[in-house]
Design a protein around this motif. Structure first.
Motif, mmCIF file in Angstrom:
data_model
loop_
_atom_site.group_PDB
_atom_site.id
_atom_site.type_symbol
_atom_site.label_atom_id
_atom_site.label_comp_id
_atom_site.label_asym_id
_atom_site.label_seq_id
_atom_site.Cartn_x
_atom_site.Cartn_y
_atom_site.Cartn_z
ATOM 1 N N GLU A 143 -3.848 -6.677 4.187
ATOM 2 C CA GLU A 143 -3.326 -6.912 2.844
ATOM 3 C C GLU A 143 -3.318 -5.625 2.021
ATOM 4 N N VAL A 144 -4.364 -4.807 2.214
ATOM 5 C CA VAL A 144 -4.454 -3.536 1.495
ATOM 6 C C VAL A 144 -3.353 -2.593 1.984
ATOM 7 N N GLU A 145 -3.137 -2.581 3.282
ATOM 8 C CA GLU A 145 -2.091 -1.737 3.865
ATOM 9 C C GLU A 145 -0.718 -2.146 3.341
ATOM 10 N N ARG A 146 -0.444 -3.450 3.323
ATOM 11 C CA ARG A 146 0.852 -3.941 2.842
ATOM 12 C C ARG A 146 1.057 -3.580 1.367
ATOM 13 N N ALA A 147 0.003 -3.743 0.565
ATOM 14 C CA ALA A 147 0.097 -3.432 -0.860
ATOM 15 C C ALA A 147 0.433 -1.956 -1.069
ATOM 16 N N TYR A 148 -0.173 -1.090 -0.241
ATOM 17 C CA TYR A 148 0.103 0.340 -0.359
ATOM 18 C C TYR A 148 1.573 0.641 -0.081
ATOM 19 N N TYR A 149 2.095 0.072 1.014
ATOM 20 C CA TYR A 149 3.469 0.383 1.385
ATOM 21 C C TYR A 149 4.481 -0.253 0.443
ATOM 22 N N LEU A 150 4.146 -1.395 -0.141
ATOM 23 C CA LEU A 150 5.030 -1.971 -1.147
ATOM 24 C C LEU A 150 5.136 -1.040 -2.348
ATOM 25 N N LYS A 151 4.009 -0.454 -2.739
ATOM 26 C CA LYS A 151 4.029 0.520 -3.835
ATOM 27 C C LYS A 151 4.840 1.751 -3.434
#
Length: 498
Positions: free
Chosen positions: A138-146
Protein backbone atom coordinates in the motif's frame (compact mmCIF):
# COMPACT_ATOMS: atom_id res chain seq x y z
CA UNK A 1 12.66 -2.67 6.81
CA UNK A 2 13.92 -5.58 4.71
CA UNK A 3 11.36 -8.40 4.88
CA UNK A 4 12.57 -11.97 5.53
CA UNK A 5 10.71 -15.29 5.26
CA UNK A 6 12.04 -18.45 6.94
CA UNK A 7 11.27 -21.88 5.44
CA UNK A 8 12.16 -25.13 7.23
CA UNK A 9 10.19 -28.24 8.17
CA UNK A 10 12.01 -28.57 11.53
CA UNK A 11 10.29 -26.55 14.26
CA UNK A 12 13.51 -26.35 16.28
CA UNK A 13 15.43 -24.94 13.31
CA UNK A 14 12.70 -22.36 12.64
CA UNK A 15 12.81 -21.35 16.31
CA UNK A 16 16.63 -21.20 16.28
CA UNK A 17 16.64 -18.98 13.17
CA UNK A 18 13.94 -16.66 14.49
CA UNK A 19 15.93 -16.13 17.71
CA UNK A 20 19.41 -16.11 16.20
CA UNK A 21 19.63 -12.31 16.21
CA UNK A 22 17.70 -9.16 17.03
CA UNK A 23 16.19 -8.77 13.57
CA UNK A 24 14.52 -5.40 14.13
CA UNK A 25 17.72 -3.92 15.57
CA UNK A 26 19.60 -4.69 12.36
CA UNK A 27 16.88 -3.40 10.01
CA UNK A 28 15.04 -6.63 9.23
CA UNK A 29 11.54 -7.90 9.94
CA UNK A 30 10.45 -11.53 9.97
CA UNK A 31 7.19 -11.75 8.03
CA UNK A 32 6.69 -15.47 8.71
CA UNK A 33 8.07 -18.98 9.06
CA UNK A 34 6.79 -21.69 6.68
CA UNK A 35 7.14 -25.42 7.26
CA UNK A 36 7.29 -26.49 3.60
CA UNK A 37 7.50 -25.11 0.08
CA UNK A 38 3.76 -24.98 -0.53
CA UNK A 39 3.15 -22.84 2.53
CA UNK A 40 6.13 -20.68 1.57
CA UNK A 41 4.63 -19.98 -1.88
CA UNK A 42 1.40 -18.78 -0.32
CA UNK A 43 3.27 -16.59 2.15
CA UNK A 44 5.49 -15.04 -0.52
CA UNK A 45 2.39 -13.98 -2.45
CA UNK A 46 0.88 -12.44 0.67
CA UNK A 47 3.95 -10.83 2.29
CA UNK A 48 6.32 -10.34 -0.69
CA UNK A 49 9.54 -10.90 1.28
CA UNK A 50 12.81 -9.41 0.06
CA UNK A 51 14.86 -12.37 1.29
CA UNK A 52 13.84 -16.05 1.63
CA UNK A 53 15.96 -18.37 3.79
CA UNK A 54 14.98 -21.94 2.98
CA UNK A 55 15.98 -25.48 3.73
CA UNK A 56 16.56 -27.86 0.80
CA UNK A 57 15.13 -31.12 2.17
CA UNK A 58 11.46 -30.72 3.17
CA UNK A 59 8.27 -32.81 2.77
CA UNK A 60 5.35 -31.82 0.51
CA UNK A 61 7.53 -29.42 -1.54
CA UNK A 62 11.29 -29.27 -1.09
CA UNK A 63 13.55 -26.25 -1.44
CA UNK A 64 14.61 -27.12 -4.98
CA UNK A 65 11.00 -27.12 -6.24
CA UNK A 66 10.24 -23.97 -4.24
CA UNK A 67 13.10 -22.11 -5.93
CA UNK A 68 12.03 -23.40 -9.34
CA UNK A 69 8.43 -22.22 -8.80
CA UNK A 70 9.49 -18.82 -7.46
CA UNK A 71 11.70 -18.11 -10.43
CA UNK A 72 9.04 -19.33 -12.87
CA UNK A 73 6.77 -16.71 -11.29
CA UNK A 74 9.59 -14.18 -11.79
CA UNK A 75 9.80 -13.60 -8.06
CA UNK A 76 13.07 -11.68 -7.60
CA UNK A 77 13.46 -12.14 -3.85
CA UNK A 78 17.02 -13.07 -2.80
CA UNK A 79 17.15 -16.76 -1.81
CA UNK A 80 19.52 -18.26 0.76
CA UNK A 81 19.70 -22.05 0.78
CA UNK A 82 20.30 -23.99 4.02
CA UNK A 83 21.63 -27.52 4.09
CA UNK A 84 22.46 -29.78 6.99
CA UNK A 85 25.11 -31.68 5.03
CA UNK A 86 27.82 -30.78 2.57
CA UNK A 87 25.87 -31.96 -0.45
CA UNK A 88 27.06 -29.95 -3.41
CA UNK A 89 24.72 -31.69 -5.87
CA UNK A 90 21.73 -30.12 -4.12
CA UNK A 91 23.50 -26.79 -3.79
CA UNK A 92 24.55 -26.79 -7.43
CA UNK A 93 20.96 -27.43 -8.53
CA UNK A 94 19.65 -24.69 -6.23
CA UNK A 95 22.15 -22.14 -7.55
CA UNK A 96 21.37 -23.15 -11.12
CA UNK A 97 17.69 -22.50 -10.51
CA UNK A 98 18.33 -19.02 -9.15
CA UNK A 99 19.36 -19.19 -5.49
CA UNK A 100 21.71 -16.37 -4.48
CA UNK A 101 23.67 -17.90 -1.60
CA UNK A 102 23.94 -21.09 0.44
CA UNK A 103 24.95 -21.79 4.04
CA UNK A 104 25.60 -25.03 5.90
CA UNK A 105 23.42 -25.21 9.00
CA UNK A 106 26.23 -26.43 11.24
CA UNK A 107 28.32 -23.36 10.32
CA UNK A 108 25.53 -20.82 10.73
CA UNK A 109 26.12 -18.18 13.41
CA UNK A 110 24.73 -14.71 14.06
CA UNK A 111 27.83 -13.08 12.58
CA UNK A 112 27.89 -15.18 9.40
CA UNK A 113 24.17 -14.68 8.87
CA UNK A 114 24.32 -10.90 9.37
CA UNK A 115 27.32 -10.58 7.05
CA UNK A 116 25.46 -12.56 4.39
CA UNK A 117 22.31 -10.47 4.82
CA UNK A 118 24.24 -7.20 4.53
CA UNK A 119 25.61 -8.32 1.16
CA UNK A 120 22.13 -9.34 0.00
CA UNK A 121 20.64 -6.08 1.21
CA UNK A 122 23.05 -4.13 -0.98
CA UNK A 123 21.88 -6.18 -3.94
CA UNK A 124 18.23 -5.48 -3.09
CA UNK A 125 18.77 -1.74 -2.77
CA UNK A 126 20.59 -1.55 -6.10
CA UNK A 127 17.64 -3.13 -7.94
CA UNK A 128 14.76 -1.94 -5.77
CA UNK A 129 11.94 0.39 -6.67
CA UNK A 130 13.89 3.51 -7.60
CA UNK A 131 16.44 2.76 -4.88
CA UNK A 132 13.66 2.98 -2.29
CA UNK A 133 12.35 0.48 0.25
CA UNK A 134 8.66 0.14 1.04
CA UNK A 135 7.21 -1.33 4.21
CA UNK A 136 4.02 -2.54 2.50
CA UNK A 137 2.45 -2.76 -0.98
CA UNK A 138 0.00 0.00 0.00
CA UNK A 139 2.90 2.34 0.80
CA UNK A 140 4.56 1.50 -2.51
CA UNK A 141 1.34 2.15 -4.46
CA UNK A 142 0.78 5.46 -2.67
CA UNK A 143 4.29 6.58 -3.59
CA UNK A 144 3.87 5.79 -7.28
CA UNK A 145 0.44 7.40 -7.43
CA UNK A 146 2.06 10.59 -6.13
CA UNK A 147 4.81 10.15 -8.73
CA UNK A 148 2.17 9.98 -11.48
CA UNK A 149 0.63 13.18 -10.14
CA UNK A 150 4.00 14.93 -10.06
CA UNK A 151 3.90 15.35 -6.28
CA UNK A 152 6.58 12.83 -5.25
CA UNK A 153 10.35 13.40 -5.42
CA UNK A 154 12.08 11.77 -8.33
CA UNK A 155 14.44 8.94 -7.26
CA UNK A 156 18.10 9.77 -7.63
CA UNK A 157 19.11 6.18 -8.36
CA UNK A 158 17.58 2.93 -9.52
CA UNK A 159 14.39 3.10 -11.54
CA UNK A 160 13.93 6.04 -13.96
CA UNK A 161 10.73 6.37 -15.96
CA UNK A 162 11.34 6.47 -19.71
CA UNK A 163 7.82 5.74 -20.96
CA UNK A 164 4.36 4.86 -19.69
CA UNK A 165 1.39 2.75 -20.76
CA UNK A 166 -2.15 3.64 -19.66
CA UNK A 167 -4.09 0.37 -19.54
CA UNK A 168 -7.87 0.23 -19.20
CA UNK A 169 -9.77 -3.02 -18.65
CA UNK A 170 -12.79 -2.59 -20.92
CA UNK A 171 -14.94 -5.26 -19.26
CA UNK A 172 -13.90 -4.45 -15.69
CA UNK A 173 -17.47 -4.01 -14.44
CA UNK A 174 -18.61 -7.41 -15.66
CA UNK A 175 -15.37 -9.37 -15.16
CA UNK A 176 -13.76 -7.95 -12.01
CA UNK A 177 -16.17 -5.77 -10.02
CA UNK A 178 -18.44 -8.76 -9.49
CA UNK A 179 -15.63 -10.67 -7.71
CA UNK A 180 -15.25 -10.98 -3.96
CA UNK A 181 -12.74 -8.56 -2.42
CA UNK A 182 -10.06 -11.23 -2.00
CA UNK A 183 -10.52 -12.33 -5.60
CA UNK A 184 -10.11 -8.73 -6.74
CA UNK A 185 -6.85 -8.48 -4.81
CA UNK A 186 -5.59 -11.65 -6.48
CA UNK A 187 -6.66 -10.26 -9.86
CA UNK A 188 -4.62 -7.07 -9.33
CA UNK A 189 -1.64 -9.17 -8.28
CA UNK A 190 -2.05 -11.42 -11.32
CA UNK A 191 -2.31 -8.44 -13.64
CA UNK A 192 0.91 -7.00 -12.26
CA UNK A 193 2.54 -10.43 -12.72
CA UNK A 194 1.42 -10.48 -16.35
CA UNK A 195 2.98 -7.07 -16.90
CA UNK A 196 6.28 -8.32 -15.49
CA UNK A 197 6.03 -11.32 -17.79
CA UNK A 198 5.53 -8.97 -20.73
CA UNK A 199 8.87 -7.29 -20.08
CA UNK A 200 10.60 -10.40 -18.75
CA UNK A 201 12.66 -8.14 -16.52
CA UNK A 202 11.07 -7.07 -13.26
CA UNK A 203 13.55 -4.23 -12.75
CA UNK A 204 12.41 -2.62 -16.03
CA UNK A 205 8.76 -2.10 -15.20
CA UNK A 206 6.42 -0.84 -12.50
CA UNK A 207 2.72 -1.71 -12.55
CA UNK A 208 0.46 0.57 -10.49
CA UNK A 209 -3.24 -0.04 -9.92
CA UNK A 210 -4.50 3.53 -10.33
CA UNK A 211 -8.25 3.04 -9.88
CA UNK A 212 -11.02 0.65 -10.88
CA UNK A 213 -10.03 -0.96 -14.16
CA UNK A 214 -7.08 1.38 -14.76
CA UNK A 215 -3.38 0.58 -14.49
CA UNK A 216 -0.21 2.53 -15.13
CA UNK A 217 2.84 0.71 -16.49
CA UNK A 218 6.09 2.63 -16.12
CA UNK A 219 9.07 1.53 -18.22
CA UNK A 220 12.72 2.20 -17.54
CA UNK A 221 14.56 2.98 -20.78
CA UNK A 222 17.91 3.85 -19.22
CA UNK A 223 20.67 3.32 -21.76
CA UNK A 224 18.36 3.25 -24.80
CA UNK A 225 19.31 6.28 -26.89
CA UNK A 226 17.40 5.46 -30.07
CA UNK A 227 13.86 6.79 -30.59
CA UNK A 228 13.24 3.93 -33.02
CA UNK A 229 14.27 1.33 -30.43
CA UNK A 230 12.14 2.99 -27.75
CA UNK A 231 9.10 2.96 -29.99
CA UNK A 232 9.76 -0.63 -30.93
CA UNK A 233 9.85 -1.69 -27.27
CA UNK A 234 6.72 0.31 -26.44
CA UNK A 235 4.89 -1.38 -29.33
CA UNK A 236 6.14 -4.78 -28.21
CA UNK A 237 5.06 -4.28 -24.59
CA UNK A 238 1.67 -2.76 -25.43
CA UNK A 239 0.75 -5.54 -27.85
CA UNK A 240 1.88 -8.19 -25.37
CA UNK A 241 -0.23 -6.69 -22.55
CA UNK A 242 -3.31 -6.99 -24.77
CA UNK A 243 -2.53 -10.62 -25.68
CA UNK A 244 -1.58 -11.76 -22.19
CA UNK A 245 -4.59 -10.12 -20.52
CA UNK A 246 -6.91 -11.93 -22.90
CA UNK A 247 -5.08 -15.24 -22.72
CA UNK A 248 -4.44 -15.55 -18.99
CA UNK A 249 -7.11 -13.38 -17.34
CA UNK A 250 -9.83 -13.44 -20.01
CA UNK A 251 -10.22 -9.64 -20.00
CA UNK A 252 -10.08 -7.15 -22.85
CA UNK A 253 -7.89 -4.07 -22.48
CA UNK A 254 -7.19 -0.83 -24.28
CA UNK A 255 -3.68 0.65 -24.11
CA UNK A 256 -2.50 4.20 -24.64
CA UNK A 257 1.24 4.91 -24.72
CA UNK A 258 3.44 7.92 -24.09
CA UNK A 259 5.69 9.39 -26.73
CA UNK A 260 9.29 8.23 -27.17
CA UNK A 261 11.13 11.40 -28.16
CA UNK A 262 11.86 12.75 -24.65
CA UNK A 263 15.00 11.12 -23.24
CA UNK A 264 14.67 12.59 -19.76
CA UNK A 265 10.94 12.63 -19.04
CA UNK A 266 9.16 12.77 -15.70
CA UNK A 267 6.76 10.02 -14.69
CA UNK A 268 3.79 12.39 -14.59
CA UNK A 269 4.59 13.71 -18.09
CA UNK A 270 4.71 10.17 -19.49
CA UNK A 271 1.48 9.26 -17.72
CA UNK A 272 -0.31 12.32 -19.10
CA UNK A 273 0.80 11.49 -22.64
CA UNK A 274 -0.34 7.87 -22.26
CA UNK A 275 -3.75 8.93 -20.96
CA UNK A 276 -4.20 11.36 -23.83
CA UNK A 277 -3.35 8.61 -26.32
CA UNK A 278 -5.81 6.21 -24.70
CA UNK A 279 -8.48 8.92 -24.89
CA UNK A 280 -8.39 8.45 -28.66
CA UNK A 281 -10.32 5.20 -28.24
CA UNK A 282 -13.34 7.39 -27.50
CA UNK A 283 -13.20 8.28 -31.21
CA UNK A 284 -11.66 5.10 -32.62
CA UNK A 285 -12.09 1.37 -32.08
CA UNK A 286 -8.33 0.71 -31.91
CA UNK A 287 -6.99 -1.43 -29.06
CA UNK A 288 -3.50 0.12 -28.86
CA UNK A 289 -3.02 3.84 -29.39
CA UNK A 290 0.50 5.25 -29.66
CA UNK A 291 1.34 8.69 -28.29
CA UNK A 292 3.43 9.71 -31.29
CA UNK A 293 0.46 9.12 -33.63
CA UNK A 294 -2.18 11.02 -31.63
CA UNK A 295 -3.22 14.65 -31.74
CA UNK A 296 -3.45 16.47 -28.37
CA UNK A 297 -6.80 16.21 -26.56
CA UNK A 298 -9.17 19.13 -26.29
CA UNK A 299 -9.30 20.34 -22.70
CA UNK A 300 -12.51 22.41 -22.96
CA UNK A 301 -16.11 21.82 -24.02
CA UNK A 302 -16.55 23.19 -27.59
CA UNK A 303 -18.83 26.22 -27.98
CA UNK A 304 -21.35 24.23 -30.07
CA UNK A 305 -21.76 21.72 -27.24
CA UNK A 306 -21.99 24.44 -24.61
CA UNK A 307 -24.73 26.13 -26.64
CA UNK A 308 -26.72 22.92 -26.88
CA UNK A 309 -26.51 22.28 -23.15
CA UNK A 310 -27.62 25.82 -22.33
CA UNK A 311 -30.48 25.91 -24.84
CA UNK A 312 -31.88 22.38 -24.58
CA UNK A 313 -34.72 23.53 -22.22
CA UNK A 314 -35.70 26.12 -24.86
CA UNK A 315 -35.74 23.51 -27.65
CA UNK A 316 -37.98 21.33 -25.53
CA UNK A 317 -40.28 24.18 -24.59
CA UNK A 318 -40.70 25.24 -28.21
CA UNK A 319 -41.09 21.61 -29.28
CA UNK A 320 -38.55 22.20 -32.02
CA UNK A 321 -37.30 18.68 -32.64
CA UNK A 322 -35.64 19.51 -35.94
CA UNK A 323 -33.44 22.24 -34.48
CA UNK A 324 -32.69 20.11 -31.43
CA UNK A 325 -31.40 17.28 -33.62
CA UNK A 326 -29.37 19.67 -35.74
CA UNK A 327 -27.69 21.26 -32.71
CA UNK A 328 -27.01 17.82 -31.22
CA UNK A 329 -25.20 16.69 -34.36
CA UNK A 330 -23.20 19.93 -34.37
CA UNK A 331 -22.14 19.28 -30.78
CA UNK A 332 -20.97 15.73 -31.59
CA UNK A 333 -19.10 16.98 -34.67
CA UNK A 334 -17.33 19.61 -32.55
CA UNK A 335 -16.27 17.01 -30.01
CA UNK A 336 -14.81 14.85 -32.77
CA UNK A 337 -13.04 17.77 -34.46
CA UNK A 338 -11.37 18.88 -31.24
CA UNK A 339 -10.82 15.37 -29.83
CA UNK A 340 -12.24 16.52 -26.51
CA UNK A 341 -11.27 14.40 -23.51
CA UNK A 342 -13.73 11.56 -23.05
CA UNK A 343 -14.40 12.40 -19.40
CA UNK A 344 -15.38 15.96 -20.39
CA UNK A 345 -17.82 14.71 -23.02
CA UNK A 346 -19.36 12.27 -20.55
CA UNK A 347 -19.70 14.98 -17.90
CA UNK A 348 -21.27 17.26 -20.52
CA UNK A 349 -24.00 14.67 -21.10
CA UNK A 350 -24.73 14.43 -17.38
CA UNK A 351 -24.97 18.22 -17.06
CA UNK A 352 -27.20 18.46 -20.14
CA UNK A 353 -29.54 15.79 -18.75
CA UNK A 354 -29.83 17.78 -15.52
CA UNK A 355 -30.66 20.99 -17.40
CA UNK A 356 -33.23 19.12 -19.49
CA UNK A 357 -34.83 17.73 -16.34
CA UNK A 358 -34.55 14.08 -17.36
CA UNK A 359 -33.00 11.19 -15.40
CA UNK A 360 -29.24 11.07 -15.81
CA UNK A 361 -27.88 8.25 -17.92
CA UNK A 362 -24.67 6.25 -18.02
CA UNK A 363 -22.53 7.94 -20.64
CA UNK A 364 -21.23 5.68 -23.47
CA UNK A 365 -17.51 4.98 -23.60
CA UNK A 366 -17.32 5.88 -27.31
CA UNK A 367 -18.63 8.93 -29.14
CA UNK A 368 -20.58 6.83 -31.65
CA UNK A 369 -22.70 5.65 -28.73
CA UNK A 370 -24.02 9.22 -28.30
CA UNK A 371 -25.93 9.09 -31.58
CA UNK A 372 -29.63 8.84 -30.91
CA UNK A 373 -29.37 9.88 -27.27
CA UNK A 374 -31.05 13.19 -28.12
CA UNK A 375 -34.35 11.30 -28.33
CA UNK A 376 -34.57 11.54 -24.55
CA UNK A 377 -35.03 15.33 -24.93
CA UNK A 378 -37.92 14.90 -27.35
CA UNK A 379 -40.46 13.66 -24.81
CA UNK A 380 -42.70 16.62 -25.72
CA UNK A 381 -43.80 14.66 -28.81
CA UNK A 382 -45.84 12.19 -26.82
CA UNK A 383 -48.35 14.53 -25.22
CA UNK A 384 -50.72 11.68 -24.52
CA UNK A 385 -48.73 10.95 -21.32
CA UNK A 386 -46.81 14.19 -20.63
CA UNK A 387 -45.80 13.48 -17.02
CA UNK A 388 -44.49 9.91 -16.57
CA UNK A 389 -43.47 10.60 -12.97
CA UNK A 390 -47.16 10.73 -11.99
CA UNK A 391 -47.33 6.96 -12.27
CA UNK A 392 -45.78 4.06 -10.37
CA UNK A 393 -42.07 3.41 -10.78
CA UNK A 394 -42.58 0.46 -13.14
CA UNK A 395 -45.01 2.33 -15.41
CA UNK A 396 -42.88 5.51 -15.39
CA UNK A 397 -39.81 3.52 -16.40
CA UNK A 398 -41.84 1.77 -19.12
CA UNK A 399 -42.98 5.15 -20.52
CA UNK A 400 -39.39 6.38 -20.65
CA UNK A 401 -38.28 3.10 -22.23
CA UNK A 402 -40.84 3.59 -25.02
CA UNK A 403 -39.96 7.25 -25.46
CA UNK A 404 -36.31 6.37 -25.97
CA UNK A 405 -36.65 3.08 -27.88
CA UNK A 406 -39.86 3.28 -29.93
CA UNK A 407 -37.99 3.78 -33.22
CA UNK A 408 -36.41 0.35 -32.80
CA UNK A 409 -37.69 -3.09 -31.93
CA UNK A 410 -39.44 -2.04 -28.70
CA UNK A 411 -41.63 -4.84 -27.33
CA UNK A 412 -43.67 -5.57 -24.23
CA UNK A 413 -41.31 -8.42 -23.36
CA UNK A 414 -38.22 -6.19 -23.51
CA UNK A 415 -39.98 -3.47 -21.51
CA UNK A 416 -40.95 -6.04 -18.87
CA UNK A 417 -37.33 -7.17 -18.62
CA UNK A 418 -36.28 -3.56 -18.06
CA UNK A 419 -38.61 -3.18 -15.06
CA UNK A 420 -38.28 -6.81 -13.85
CA UNK A 421 -41.97 -7.69 -14.18
CA UNK A 422 -44.00 -10.35 -15.89
CA UNK A 423 -45.13 -9.03 -19.35
CA UNK A 424 -48.78 -9.81 -18.67
CA UNK A 425 -48.70 -8.05 -15.31
CA UNK A 426 -46.90 -5.01 -16.76
CA UNK A 427 -49.53 -4.78 -19.52
CA UNK A 428 -52.26 -4.89 -16.88
CA UNK A 429 -50.89 -2.15 -14.60
CA UNK A 430 -49.89 0.02 -17.59
CA UNK A 431 -53.48 0.04 -18.88
CA UNK A 432 -54.94 0.46 -15.40
CA UNK A 433 -52.78 3.48 -14.51
CA UNK A 434 -52.66 5.29 -17.87
CA UNK A 435 -56.02 4.44 -19.38
CA UNK A 436 -54.47 3.25 -22.63
CA UNK A 437 -52.75 0.05 -23.67
CA UNK A 438 -49.04 -0.51 -24.10
CA UNK A 439 -49.50 -0.90 -27.87
CA UNK A 440 -51.50 2.30 -28.15
CA UNK A 441 -48.81 4.31 -26.43
CA UNK A 442 -46.07 2.73 -28.55
CA UNK A 443 -48.03 3.68 -31.67
CA UNK A 444 -48.47 7.26 -30.45
CA UNK A 445 -44.71 7.58 -29.91
CA UNK A 446 -43.97 6.34 -33.42
CA UNK A 447 -46.58 8.58 -35.01
CA UNK A 448 -45.17 11.55 -33.09
CA UNK A 449 -41.74 10.87 -34.55
CA UNK A 450 -43.22 10.44 -38.03
CA UNK A 451 -45.02 13.79 -37.81
CA UNK A 452 -41.85 15.56 -36.74
CA UNK A 453 -39.80 14.02 -39.56
CA UNK A 454 -42.46 14.88 -42.13
CA UNK A 455 -42.45 18.52 -41.07
CA UNK A 456 -38.76 19.11 -40.33
CA UNK A 457 -36.97 16.94 -42.91
CA UNK A 458 -37.07 16.21 -46.62
CA UNK A 459 -36.81 12.46 -46.06
CA UNK A 460 -38.83 10.31 -48.40
CA UNK A 461 -42.04 8.89 -46.92
CA UNK A 462 -40.57 5.38 -46.98
CA UNK A 463 -37.52 6.63 -45.05
CA UNK A 464 -39.77 8.37 -42.53
CA UNK A 465 -41.63 5.13 -41.89
CA UNK A 466 -38.41 3.24 -41.14
CA UNK A 467 -36.95 5.99 -38.93
CA UNK A 468 -40.21 6.12 -36.96
CA UNK A 469 -40.13 2.43 -36.14
CA UNK A 470 -42.55 1.12 -38.81
CA UNK A 471 -40.99 -1.79 -40.67
CA UNK A 472 -43.91 -2.13 -43.12
CA UNK A 473 -44.31 0.93 -45.38
CA UNK A 474 -47.86 0.08 -46.49
CA UNK A 475 -48.96 -0.49 -42.92
CA UNK A 476 -47.41 2.84 -41.92
CA UNK A 477 -49.41 4.77 -44.54
CA UNK A 478 -52.59 2.95 -43.56
CA UNK A 479 -52.16 3.51 -39.82
CA UNK A 480 -51.14 7.15 -40.30
CA UNK A 481 -54.21 7.94 -42.45
CA UNK A 482 -56.52 6.16 -40.03
CA UNK A 483 -55.10 7.85 -36.91
CA UNK A 484 -54.22 11.34 -38.18
CA UNK A 485 -56.91 11.68 -40.79
CA UNK A 486 -54.50 12.54 -43.60
CA UNK A 487 -51.98 10.64 -45.68
CA UNK A 488 -48.33 11.32 -44.78
CA UNK A 489 -47.92 13.32 -48.03
CA UNK A 490 -50.91 15.56 -47.34
CA UNK A 491 -49.92 16.04 -43.72
CA UNK A 492 -46.49 17.30 -44.78
CA UNK A 493 -47.97 19.61 -47.40
CA UNK A 494 -50.55 21.10 -45.05
CA UNK A 495 -48.05 21.70 -42.22
CA UNK A 496 -45.57 23.42 -44.51
CA UNK A 497 -48.16 25.77 -46.02
CA UNK A 498 -49.33 27.05 -42.64
Amino acid sequence: MTKILLVDDDFLVRTFLSRLTDWEKHGYTLVGAAQDGEEALRMTEEYRPDIIITDISMPVMDGIELIRRLRQQENTACIVVLSCHDDFDYVREAMKLGANEYVLKNLLTEDTLLKLLVDLKKKIVSTSQGGLQFDAPEVERAYYLKLLQGSAPRPEDGFHTGAALAVLILDYETRVSAMELEQQKRFHSSFAQICREVCRNQSAIRCIHVQQGEYALLLDFSGISSVYERREKIQQYASAVVRYAERYLAVSVCVGTSRAENFNPKADECWQEAQEARNERFYSAQTVLYGWQIEPCGKEIPSAAQRFSEEVPKYMEKRDGGLLRQRWEEALAAFRAEHTEARLVQEWLRQTDRKAGIPQRTAPDMLDGFRGLERAYLTFREEILPQPDNYSSAVSRTIRYLQQNHTGEATLIEAAEQVHLNPAYLSHIFSKETGITFSEYLLSCRLGTAKELLVNTDDKIREVSVKSGFNDYRNFCKVFKKTVGETPQNYRKQCRTK
